[in-house]
Each structure stands twice: as C-alpha cells, then as structure tokens.
Design a protein around this motif. Sequence first.
Motif, PDB file in Angstrom:
ATOM      1  N   LEU A  21     -17.967 122.350 -34.758  1.00 22.84           N
ATOM      2  CA  LEU A  21     -17.460 120.590 -35.190  1.00 22.84           C
ATOM      3  C   LEU A  21     -15.789 120.596 -36.348  1.00 22.84           C
ATOM      4  CD1 LEU A  21     -20.615 119.298 -37.153  1.00 22.84           C
ATOM      5  CD2 LEU A  21     -19.046 118.204 -35.442  1.00 22.84           C
ATOM      6  N   PHE A  22     -16.247 121.462 -36.519  1.00 19.36           N
ATOM      7  CA  PHE A  22     -15.239 122.493 -37.262  1.00 19.36           C
ATOM      8  C   PHE A  22     -13.755 122.881 -37.052  1.00 19.36           C
ATOM      9  CE2 PHE A  22     -18.596 121.764 -40.088  1.00 19.36           C
ATOM     10  CZ  PHE A  22     -17.864 120.254 -40.922  1.00 19.36           C
ATOM     11  N   ARG A  23     -13.894 122.947 -35.209  1.00 16.89           N
ATOM     12  CA  ARG A  23     -12.853 123.975 -34.679  1.00 16.89           C
ATOM     13  C   ARG A  23     -12.310 125.339 -35.601  1.00 16.89           C
ATOM     14  NH1 ARG A  23      -7.884 120.925 -31.836  1.00 16.89           N
ATOM     15  NH2 ARG A  23      -7.619 123.798 -31.089  1.00 16.89           N
ATOM     16  N   MET A  24     -13.798 126.119 -35.290  1.00 17.29           N
ATOM     17  CA  MET A  24     -13.625 127.295 -35.978  1.00 17.29           C
ATOM     18  C   MET A  24     -13.269 128.200 -35.771  1.00 17.29           C
ATOM     19  SD  MET A  24     -17.108 127.126 -38.337  1.00 17.29           S
ATOM     20  CE  MET A  24     -17.235 126.206 -39.932  1.00 17.29           C
ATOM     21  N   GLY A  25     -12.277 129.051 -35.663  1.00 15.01           N
ATOM     22  CA  GLY A  25     -12.343 130.554 -35.161  1.00 15.01           C
ATOM     23  C   GLY A  25     -13.233 131.859 -34.759  1.00 15.01           C
ATOM     24  N   PRO A  26     -12.971 132.313 -33.839  1.00 11.37           N
ATOM     25  CA  PRO A  26     -13.990 133.751 -33.369  1.00 11.37           C
ATOM     26  C   PRO A  26     -13.916 134.531 -34.876  1.00 11.37           C
ATOM     27  CG  PRO A  26     -12.574 133.619 -31.922  1.00 11.37           C
ATOM     28  CD  PRO A  26     -11.437 132.191 -32.806  1.00 11.37           C
ATOM     29  N   ALA A  27     -13.266 134.176 -36.473  1.00 10.26           N
ATOM     30  CA  ALA A  27     -13.186 135.240 -37.572  1.00 10.26           C
ATOM     31  C   ALA A  27     -14.505 134.270 -38.036  1.00 10.26           C
ATOM     32  CB  ALA A  27     -12.424 134.959 -38.244  1.00 10.26           C
ATOM     33  N   TRP A  28     -14.776 133.678 -37.971  1.00  9.24           N
ATOM     34  CA  TRP A  28     -16.044 132.017 -38.955  1.00  9.24           C
ATOM     35  C   TRP A  28     -17.278 133.108 -38.613  1.00  9.24           C
ATOM     36  CZ3 TRP A  28     -15.728 128.948 -42.533  1.00  9.24           C
ATOM     37  CH2 TRP A  28     -14.959 128.046 -43.068  1.00  9.24           C
ATOM     38  N   GLY A  29     -17.664 133.485 -37.288  1.00  7.71           N
ATOM     39  CA  GLY A  29     -18.686 133.242 -36.085  1.00  7.71           C
ATOM     40  C   GLY A  29     -18.776 134.252 -34.825  1.00  7.71           C
ATOM     41  N   SER A  30     -19.850 133.794 -34.490  1.00  8.03           N
ATOM     42  CA  SER A  30     -20.138 133.778 -33.197  1.00  8.03           C
ATOM     43  C   SER A  30     -20.372 132.450 -32.347  1.00  8.03           C
ATOM     44  CB  SER A  30     -21.645 134.735 -32.683  1.00  8.03           C
ATOM     45  OG  SER A  30     -22.313 133.778 -33.187  1.00  8.03           O
ATOM     46  N   THR A  31     -20.261 132.847 -30.749  1.00  6.71           N
ATOM     47  CA  THR A  31     -20.081 131.630 -30.279  1.00  6.71           C
ATOM     48  C   THR A  31     -21.011 130.502 -30.645  1.00  6.71           C
ATOM     49  OG1 THR A  31     -18.583 132.512 -28.643  1.00  6.71           O
ATOM     50  CG2 THR A  31     -19.713 130.699 -28.041  1.00  6.71           C
ATOM     51  N   THR A  32     -22.553 131.232 -30.784  1.00  6.95           N
ATOM     52  CA  THR A  32     -24.050 130.743 -31.091  1.00  6.95           C
ATOM     53  C   THR A  32     -23.887 129.932 -32.346  1.00  6.95           C
ATOM     54  OG1 THR A  32     -24.743 131.955 -29.236  1.00  6.95           O
ATOM     55  CG2 THR A  32     -25.962 130.771 -31.085  1.00  6.95           C
ATOM     56  N   GLN A  33     -23.110 130.811 -33.458  1.00  2.80           N
ATOM     57  CA  GLN A  33     -23.172 130.393 -34.818  1.00  2.80           C
ATOM     58  C   GLN A  33     -22.201 128.870 -34.367  1.00  2.80           C
ATOM     59  OE1 GLN A  33     -21.942 133.745 -36.331  1.00  2.80           O
ATOM     60  NE2 GLN A  33     -24.102 133.879 -37.252  1.00  2.80           N
ATOM     61  N   ARG A  34     -21.300 129.488 -33.967  1.00  2.78           N
ATOM     62  CA  ARG A  34     -19.606 128.221 -34.355  1.00  2.78           C
ATOM     63  C   ARG A  34     -20.035 127.225 -33.475  1.00  2.78           C
ATOM     64  NH1 ARG A  34     -14.858 130.499 -32.147  1.00  2.78           N
ATOM     65  NH2 ARG A  34     -15.948 132.268 -31.269  1.00  2.78           N
ATOM     66  N   THR A  35     -21.448 126.856 -32.413  1.00  2.55           N
ATOM     67  CA  THR A  35     -21.329 125.611 -31.985  1.00  2.55           C
ATOM     68  C   THR A  35     -23.331 125.352 -32.737  1.00  2.55           C
ATOM     69  OG1 THR A  35     -22.798 126.946 -30.353  1.00  2.55           O
ATOM     70  CG2 THR A  35     -20.361 126.288 -29.943  1.00  2.55           C
ATOM     71  N   ASP A  36     -23.774 126.001 -33.073  1.00  2.00           N
ATOM     72  CA  ASP A  36     -24.721 125.589 -34.569  1.00  2.00           C
ATOM     73  C   ASP A  36     -23.862 124.486 -35.481  1.00  2.00           C
ATOM     74  OD1 ASP A  36     -26.958 125.043 -35.753  1.00  2.00           O
ATOM     75  OD2 ASP A  36     -27.288 126.791 -35.143  1.00  2.00           O
ATOM     76  N   ALA A  37     -24.885 123.364 -35.177  1.00  2.00           N
ATOM     77  CA  ALA A  37     -23.829 122.178 -36.563  1.00  2.00           C
ATOM     78  C   ALA A  37     -24.271 122.768 -37.560  1.00  2.00           C
ATOM     79  CB  ALA A  37     -24.482 120.988 -36.103  1.00  2.00           C
ATOM     80  N   ALA A  38     -25.666 122.872 -37.777  1.00  2.00           N
ATOM     81  CA  ALA A  38     -25.876 123.252 -38.893  1.00  2.00           C
ATOM     82  C   ALA A  38     -25.467 124.369 -39.665  1.00  2.00           C
ATOM     83  CB  ALA A  38     -27.702 123.478 -39.043  1.00  2.00           C
ATOM     84  N   TRP A  39     -25.625 125.488 -38.756  1.00  2.00           N
ATOM     85  CA  TRP A  39     -24.935 127.080 -39.406  1.00  2.00           C
ATOM     86  C   TRP A  39     -23.428 126.516 -39.413  1.00  2.00           C
ATOM     87  CZ3 TRP A  39     -20.491 129.397 -38.149  1.00  2.00           C
ATOM     88  CH2 TRP A  39     -20.419 130.967 -38.486  1.00  2.00           C
ATOM     89  N   ALA A  40     -22.154 126.168 -38.680  1.00  2.00           N
ATOM     90  CA  ALA A  40     -21.191 125.768 -39.128  1.00  2.00           C
ATOM     91  C   ALA A  40     -20.799 124.716 -40.523  1.00  2.00           C
ATOM     92  CB  ALA A  40     -20.442 125.157 -37.713  1.00  2.00           C
ATOM     93  N   ALA A  41     -22.226 124.034 -40.580  1.00  2.00           N
ATOM     94  CA  ALA A  41     -21.393 123.186 -42.074  1.00  2.00           C
ATOM     95  C   ALA A  41     -21.645 124.098 -43.364  1.00  2.00           C
ATOM     96  CB  ALA A  41     -22.633 121.632 -42.057  1.00  2.00           C
ATOM     97  N   ASP A  42     -22.834 124.871 -43.132  1.00  2.00           N
ATOM     98  CA  ASP A  42     -23.074 125.864 -44.424  1.00  2.00           C
ATOM     99  C   ASP A  42     -22.143 126.690 -44.462  1.00  2.00           C
ATOM    100  OD1 ASP A  42     -26.426 125.317 -44.902  1.00  2.00           O
ATOM    101  OD2 ASP A  42     -27.142 125.817 -43.614  1.00  2.00           O
ATOM    102  N   ALA A  43     -21.417 127.367 -42.902  1.00  2.00           N
ATOM    103  CA  ALA A  43     -20.463 127.932 -42.992  1.00  2.00           C
ATOM    104  C   ALA A  43     -19.664 127.754 -44.254  1.00  2.00           C
ATOM    105  CB  ALA A  43     -20.111 128.631 -42.340  1.00  2.00           C
ATOM    106  N   PHE A  44     -18.972 125.818 -43.525  1.00  2.00           N
ATOM    107  CA  PHE A  44     -17.933 125.746 -44.535  1.00  2.00           C
ATOM    108  C   PHE A  44     -17.709 125.376 -45.592  1.00  2.00           C
ATOM    109  CE2 PHE A  44     -15.946 121.282 -46.043  1.00  2.00           C
ATOM    110  CZ  PHE A  44     -14.359 121.760 -45.256  1.00  2.00           C
TER     111      PHE A  44
END
Length: 383
Positions: free
Chosen positions: A57-80
Amino acid sequence: MRGSMDAYRVSCARMVIKAVADRGQPQRAAVIALATAIVESGIQNISEELVQGDLGLFRMGPAWGSTTQRTDAAWAADAFLDKMISLYPDRAWVTAPVGEVCQAVQGAVHPGRYQAQAADAQIIVNTVWPHVRRPEGVASVYGVLPDGRLTYTAIDAASGKRTSGPVLSAKTLGFTPKAMATLNADTLLVTESGTAGKLYRIDVQNVTGTLEFATPVYLGSGYTHDLLAYDGRYLFGITGDALRRYIITVAKPALADITGNTLIGTGFTLKTLTATGLGYILGTTATGALISYKIMGAGLWLRYQLRATTWQVFDHLLWPGGGVYYGRKADGSLYRYFDIYPYDGDGADVSGQGAVDTSGWTQTLLSAQPGTVTRVSTMPPAG
C-alpha cells in the motif's frame, strides 16, 4: 479518489483504519496513512515489485521488511505508524500538516503530492471510521476430549489470550458424541454417534476449577447430523449435504421446545460449521473454501464465497460473535481471525490475527457460546 473507491480499495482502506484504531490512535493518524497510500498506490496492495523493489500500500522498499510483510496490509500500516510516531516525539504529528508527516515517513522525491490528498483521505476516514470496531468480551469455548470429558476455555477477544482453562470435567458424557452446539453459558446440545441420532441436553453447573455438569438429559432421536450450530434462535444441522433448521424457544429446551424442523436445502457440502448471527452460517469445504450463507427459509438462501482456498487446514470453526473466528487445525493449534463486516458477503476484510495456541487443542468437538464477543460502541476520539 472520487469514482475510484471500489470494493477492493475500500477493503484496503479498512485495513489501514483498523490498524490505527487497534493501536488507540486518533483519526488523524489514519488520514496521514491513507493520504500516503493514495499517492503511493492509489490504495492498492501492490504485490509485484515496482521500481527499486517497492511493494504494498505504501510502496515500501526492501529495507522496510520482507515481501510477505510489506504486502500484508495490517503489517505495513503498523510499520508506517511506528516510523511516524518515532519521527514525531510527544505526538507532534497530531498538529503538523498531513503532507509534511507523510513526506517525513516516506522521504519521497516529490514531497508536495501528499497534502493535496489530505481532503480525500479525510472523507474516506470519516466514512469508514464509525464502522471499524475492535472486538471485546470473552469467547467461551466448550469442547469434548477423546475420552468423553468436557472442557471449557475462555479467550480474551481483543488479545487472543486464554484467560481461563482449559477447565476439565472429572466425569465423561457416557456416550460417544458426534456433533455439538452451545446454546448459552450453561447449556449444550450434543448428538450421539449412531444411526438413532440421539440428542442430549447438557446442563453445565460449574466451570471454575473443575467443569461440572448434570447427567445428560435425553431429548429425542432422529438427529443424525454430522454438524450442528446455533445462532441464538435457530439450530442448524447438516447431514451429508442437507441443511435443516430448528427453532429453539427456551434456554434449556425439552424436545417440545425444539420446533420448526425445516429442510432448507441440499448442496451444503461443508467440513466445518458455525453460526455467525441470526440466520447466518459459516463453514469451510474440504477443498479450502470459506463460505458464508444467509438462510431465509426452505429453498431460500444466499451463498457468499469469502475465500477460495487455504481453509481446508481447519477441522473446527468457531464463532463467539463480534466478527471473531477461531479455526482449529488437526495438529491442535487454534488460530484467530477478524471480519470487520461479517455480513457483507466479502472476504477482503477478513484478516488473520495469529495463533491463540500452537498446540494443545485436542478436543474431538468444539463449540463457542454465541454472542459472548461484542464490538466496542465507540472508538478513540478524533484528533
């Protein structure tokens, strides 16, 4: 986003807004996150890598986390949200301009784009926020062990942590059970395995320390159902692929209180069965589909496929209310799910909430008391 908020984008927005609400943050945090998602992905969960490996959702790069994490909407929102909060001590993001906060988190090449989307983000949050609820209450789960003893377990709906149990009975049912439905805090219906289809009422007397229950009350025969579920008024039973519905009129029914024996129809080839609300049932198939039905009468129902695959791993499905599901696997693990809108016929807002336990649920039958989990009536105040 006018004219672009289709069901898929709304479901993605719900996940972001729910992540904010679950953390007790005000609406402004959701506005900031959604303004960012509008710019970066058009509120779409990008699953194929874009420039520099950006995903989600936030076009996060690899530094943010794994592919699975970055495409998990709940995880990505929490990381943001984690990064936003860390960049603005003392909640300074609450009063800072929306676009400024978005840019601080994202570090974008074109920082001016975010503020322009703040108004659309606010409209979306205003619309969805009142409908996003966190579950509260205690899920009350009854079970039968292979040796015929009963169990009781209480699970906190919000955290997924066991608060009591399993509490075990000292004595056994005295017969081999086939299917079970929990009517209320101290009443169960259990069928006996065998061609006669004997139905018993179990009156629970205590679930503290040791589970105690009275001698099972024999109600009648002919209940040859493989699966049972109770929604607070209707008892549903499946034999083979045939679904029947009964009306239960009292808390501790005698046979005369189980009326309205109605054949709803055939084709209900379900592996598991639970009830999710008055006239609604939910089940899984052997091939992994998650199916919801709205039952209106004989020959009259609506069928919704919430998931096409992967749910075949569960051999029991439980619903204590409030949008919470529990699925038990054959290895004894129990997993929790949350459905933001349980009756919309759409599985896009069903999200995994992790394991309650990774082992230990060895019951041959499981059933949750309906209505023990509710939703909070208010959310954190707007900021």
